[in-house]
Motif scaffolding. Structure first.
Motif, short mmCIF file in Angstrom:
data_model
loop_
_atom_site.label_atom_id
_atom_site.label_comp_id
_atom_site.label_asym_id
_atom_site.label_seq_id
_atom_site.Cartn_x
_atom_site.Cartn_y
_atom_site.Cartn_z
N ILE A 310 0.89 -1.26 -0.04
CA ILE A 310 -0.17 0.00 -0.01
C ILE A 310 0.74 1.15 -0.04
N ALA A 311 2.12 1.35 0.74
CA ALA A 311 2.96 2.39 0.88
C ALA A 311 3.50 2.67 -0.48
N LYS A 312 3.87 1.66 -1.36
CA LYS A 312 4.39 1.84 -2.60
C LYS A 312 3.21 2.61 -3.51
N LYS A 313 2.06 2.18 -3.47
CA LYS A 313 0.82 2.69 -4.19
C LYS A 313 0.77 4.11 -3.84
N LEU A 314 0.98 4.39 -2.55
CA LEU A 314 0.50 5.75 -2.03
C LEU A 314 1.71 6.53 -2.62
N GLU A 315 3.13 6.04 -2.51
CA GLU A 315 4.04 6.99 -3.10
C GLU A 315 3.79 7.24 -4.62
N ALA A 316 3.36 6.24 -5.31
CA ALA A 316 3.27 6.57 -6.53
C ALA A 316 2.24 7.34 -6.98
N GLU A 317 1.04 7.40 -6.19
CA GLU A 317 -0.14 8.20 -6.38
C GLU A 317 0.24 9.84 -6.00
N LEU A 318 1.01 9.82 -4.84
CA LEU A 318 1.42 11.37 -4.66
C LEU A 318 2.22 11.99 -5.47
N LYS A 319 3.25 11.13 -5.88
CA LYS A 319 4.23 11.63 -7.21
C LYS A 319 3.45 12.04 -8.31
N LYS A 320 2.51 11.14 -8.62
CA LYS A 320 1.65 11.58 -9.84
C LYS A 320 1.01 13.15 -9.76
N ARG A 321 0.58 13.11 -8.30
CA ARG A 321 -0.02 14.33 -8.05
C ARG A 321 0.80 15.59 -7.59
N GLY A 322 2.11 15.40 -8.03
CA GLY A 322 3.23 16.42 -7.85
C GLY A 322 3.74 16.38 -6.51
N ALA A 323 3.58 15.93 -5.43
CA ALA A 323 4.28 16.21 -4.25
C ALA A 323 5.49 15.21 -4.19
N LYS A 324 6.49 15.95 -3.21
CA LYS A 324 7.75 15.44 -2.84
C LYS A 324 7.71 14.36 -1.79
N VAL A 325 7.74 13.12 -2.07
CA VAL A 325 7.39 11.83 -1.39
C VAL A 325 8.73 11.18 -1.11
N THR A 326 9.00 10.83 -0.05
CA THR A 326 9.77 9.98 0.55
C THR A 326 9.41 8.64 1.19
N LEU A 327 9.53 7.35 0.75
CA LEU A 327 8.85 6.18 1.20
C LEU A 327 10.41 5.63 1.98
N MET A 328 10.21 5.63 3.29
CA MET A 328 11.12 5.06 4.49
C MET A 328 11.38 3.85 4.25
N HIS A 435 -5.46 -1.96 -2.95
CA HIS A 435 -4.21 -1.20 -2.82
C HIS A 435 -4.21 0.17 -3.18
N ASP A 436 -4.74 0.13 -4.67
CA ASP A 436 -5.00 1.38 -5.37
C ASP A 436 -6.01 2.12 -4.95
N ARG A 437 -7.27 1.69 -4.24
CA ARG A 437 -8.15 2.56 -3.74
C ARG A 437 -7.89 3.08 -2.35
N VAL A 438 -6.95 2.29 -1.41
CA VAL A 438 -6.56 2.79 -0.40
C VAL A 438 -5.46 4.00 -0.67
N ALA A 439 -4.76 3.95 -1.21
CA ALA A 439 -3.67 5.17 -1.70
C ALA A 439 -4.11 6.17 -2.30
N ALA A 440 -5.54 5.85 -3.10
CA ALA A 440 -6.04 7.05 -3.56
C ALA A 440 -6.78 7.85 -2.37
#
Length: 676
Positions: A310-328, A435-440
């Motif tokens: 889920i974290a990886k999907k969230l990372e991809a979703e936020l980056k797609k929206r333009g955020a600066k993201v760090t997956l720890m 996972h996609d739905r939770v990330a979104a």
């Protein structure tokens, strides 16, 4: 709610405290002004090495044994009223000390555990104060021993963070105040102070208040320019208390305070990002490395794997929206180190992803934990939006003290996306579409929190994600799917609805199901031989008053209770399978203890007409968090409240909101709301 003691109580408290100090020998050990101070107590190791003290602060960490989750009796919770005492003058007999580490946690003086309070904030390195008690020892359930001292400012800190000095603070003067918002990322407040005095912080959604101790002089109040992104005015009261009014309600996203090399006190406040494209987000996949987290029935899908997916999907979703993201990357890092690692990222928000477990297989739903009250809006958004994404019930946002939520420098939440012990939700937690739905949903919640911070208007960020997908996967063999090749078993055909072979075995996919009252749940089966027809199954419920089942195996919840659903072959009643169905109301969990104490986060609040918000409460014991409560308003024409604690300000005036145990109305707490 901040409780300032009155003068009579303060005098009495000082008298009792001084008596205790004399008994312990503290007053005779080292008085302010002595040139050769001696240790206050023989076992006080002033020179102990405390590098990496944050690791010890988070001892036990997330879900660890370091934090005391014991039942009432060992030291009750604060009941929402931390005893923050304002100290204008030095205490008689107090021993001067210096805070020797940065961002040292503080605790209420009225308790003796290591449970953090959401209303107590860290003190920066080199703060000076007085010790007014001997060592106060506390042993956690894991056996860890903590030693504390009470300071003259009314705060309690661990002994190891203190160092004795010759002279303490007295008659401090703050001579100037300046702001700098030229950096879009932060707003800085610089205070020129003659002495490095302690201070206590109070947060409200409309203002940030700093009470300086041992201080008798302060600069003038000021209306701030439009260039200040965060505050509109800075008002001093009693020459010691500074109130900073937010430009936007709910616009606060954390702070860090420190003394610079010249002794100036600096407050660095997070500016809300103007949009998701300006946001810095840290994502913590719960557990990881050698720590698998909870273990489900599928050894290939422990909690660690679910969280990371889920974290990886969230990372991809936020980056797609333009955020600066760090997956720890948590491999090799202990749980208690994660908040400190997140600090180095300097995010606006920290999102920790977890999956839940419970003794009861019927427990279902999402919940989100936060510690500091200014993270509550993000928590409310996340819990509600993830519940919609998972097509489950919303167990609400909850205030707690998990390690990843403790730092005050940014918004931080821990999202429990679903229960691995509930087989229906566990299947969703292994499905990439969910996972996609939770990330979104989490990304939407972040955008809603950013919008709220910039406008002052509450926004959930909810977006329509479409209908929840039908579950599928390698463990889901549908009897209704087209035949896959030839079945090598002998098929006995016969009369009936078709020429399909007779059923020789039935298996129901799950032993337990959870159905909400008024909702439907399909019971999924596997038939042998594979070409057997589902229409040759007859269904029955052990109690139609609790739940009914139709000819297609769809169960409908009627009222709370448990039933047995049976599927039989139409041609041979001995060929059958059963499962249990728990019918529950929304937000229900049967693994709860009775409420023994209930308390609000705040006891007095102020709003404007038309505002809406959600009130938060705590309970003891903590395992009673899911027990039923009843909400009431003394005047619904002024403030109305629904069953989830959502309040709406309808007209000007004052009303009292009560939350009470549904099982015992004598157990309650009240919050007074004034509407302007």
């Amino acid at each position: 709610m901040i409780c300032f003691w009155n003068r009579k109580f303060y005098a009495a408290a000082c008298a009792v405290l001084l008596s205790v100090l004399l008994t312990l020998g503290v007053a005779a050990s080292a008085l302010p002004g002595e040139s050769n101070p001696q240790p206050v107590h023989e076992d006080w190791d002033w020179d102990m090495d405390i590098d990496g003290f944050f690791d010890d602060w988070f001892e036990g960490g997330l879900y660890g044994d370091g934090w005391d989750d014991s039942a009432p009796g060992e030291d009750e919770a604060e009941e929402g009223q931390p005893d923050i005492l304002y100290s204008r003058t030095p205490p008689s007999g107090g021993v001067p000390v210096r805070i020797r580490n940065d961002q040292v946690p503080t605790f209420p003086a009225s308790t003796n555990t290591n449970i953090p309070s959401p209303n107590h904030y860290p003190l920066p390195k080199d703060t000076i104060d007085y010790v007014v008690s001997g060592d106060i020892e506390y042993t956690s359930p894991s056996g860890a021993v903590f030693k504390y001292r009470i300071l003259g400012s009314g705060l309690r800190v661990e002994t190891r963070h203190l160092r004795q000095i010759e002279k303490g603070p007295r008659n401090n003067a703050i001579t100037s105040m300046s702001f700098n918002s030229s950096n879009d990322r932060y707003t800085y407040l610089m205070l020129k102070t003659e002495q490095r005095v302690p201070f206590s912080v109070t947060y409200r959604d409309t203002a940030f208040q700093i009470q300086f101790h041992y201080t008798t002089s302060a600069p003038n109040s000021a209306n701030l320019s439009n260039n200040n992104r965060l505050f509109t005015k800075a008002v001093w009261e009693d020459q010691s208390k500074l109130t900073l009014t937010f430009a936007n309600k709910h616009g606060f996203m954390g702070y860090r305070a420190y003394y610079d090399r010249t002794g100036n006190l600096i407050f660095r406040f997070n500016n809300p990002p103007k949009s998701i494209k300006d946001a810095v987000i840290a994502i913590d996949p719960g557990h990881g490395g050698k720590d698998p987290g909870a273990l489900g029935t599928d050894r290939n899908w422990p909690e660690r794997t679910i969280n990371l997916a889920i974290a990886k999907k969230l990372e991809a979703e936020l980056k797609k929206r333009g955020a600066k993201v760090t997956l720890m990357n948590n491999a090799g890092y202990e749980r208690e180190q994660r908040a400190v690692r997140a600090r180095k990222i300097e995010p606006h928000m920290l999102i920790s992803i977890h999956a839940n477990t419970a003794p009861s297989r019927s427990a279902a739903g999402t919940e989100t934990y936060f510690h500091h009250p200014y993270s509550s809006r993000l928590a409310v958004n996340s819990s509600a939006n993830v519940a919609r994404a998972m097509a489950t019930n919303n167990r609400r946002a909850r205030q707690s003290h998990f390690g990843v939520t403790l730092l005050p420098e940014f918004l931080s939440v821990l999202v429990e996306v679903g229960f691995m012990t509930n087989q229906t939700e566990y299947r969703k937690l292994r499905d990439s579409r969910y996972h996609d739905r939770v990330a979104a949903a989490i990304a939407n919640s972040i955008e809603g929190a950013i919008r709220t911070a910039n406008t002052g208007e509450v926004s959930s960020g909810n977006r329509d994600l479409g209908p929840a997908p039908r579950l599928s996967g390698s463990d889901d063999v549908e009897s209704t799917r087209p035949p896959q090749g030839n079945d090598t078993g002998q098929e006995e055909t016969g009369p009936g609805t078709s020429d399909s072979p007779r059923i020789t075995s039935i298996s129901i996919e799950e032993d337990y199901y959870t159905v909400m009252v008024g909702e439907r749940q399909e019971i999924r089966t596997t038939l042998r031989p594979s070409r057997a027809s589902r229409s040759d199954i007859t269904w029955s419920s052990s109690n139609d008053r609790v739940a009914t089942v139709d000819s297609n195996g769809r169960v409908r919840g009627i009222r709370e209770g448990t039933v047995t659903i049976t599927a039989r072959s139409r041609h041979d009643s001995s060929v059958r399978a059963t499962c249990e169905v728990d019918v529950v109301r929304e937000g229900y969990s049967d693994d709860t203890d009775p409420i023994e104490q209930i308390f609000f986060e705040y006891h007095t609040l102020e709003y404007s007409r038309g505002d809406e918000d959600q009130l938060f409460y705590g309970v003891e014991p903590r395992d009673a968090q899911d027990a039923a409560v009843v909400w009431t308003s003394s005047n619904s024409n002024i403030v109305s409240v629904d069953r989830n604690g959502n309040v709406r300000m309808r007209n000007r005036g004052t009303a009292t909101i009560r939350v009470a145990s549904a099982a015992d109305s004598r157990i309650y707490d009240e919050c007074t709301i004034t509407v302007h």
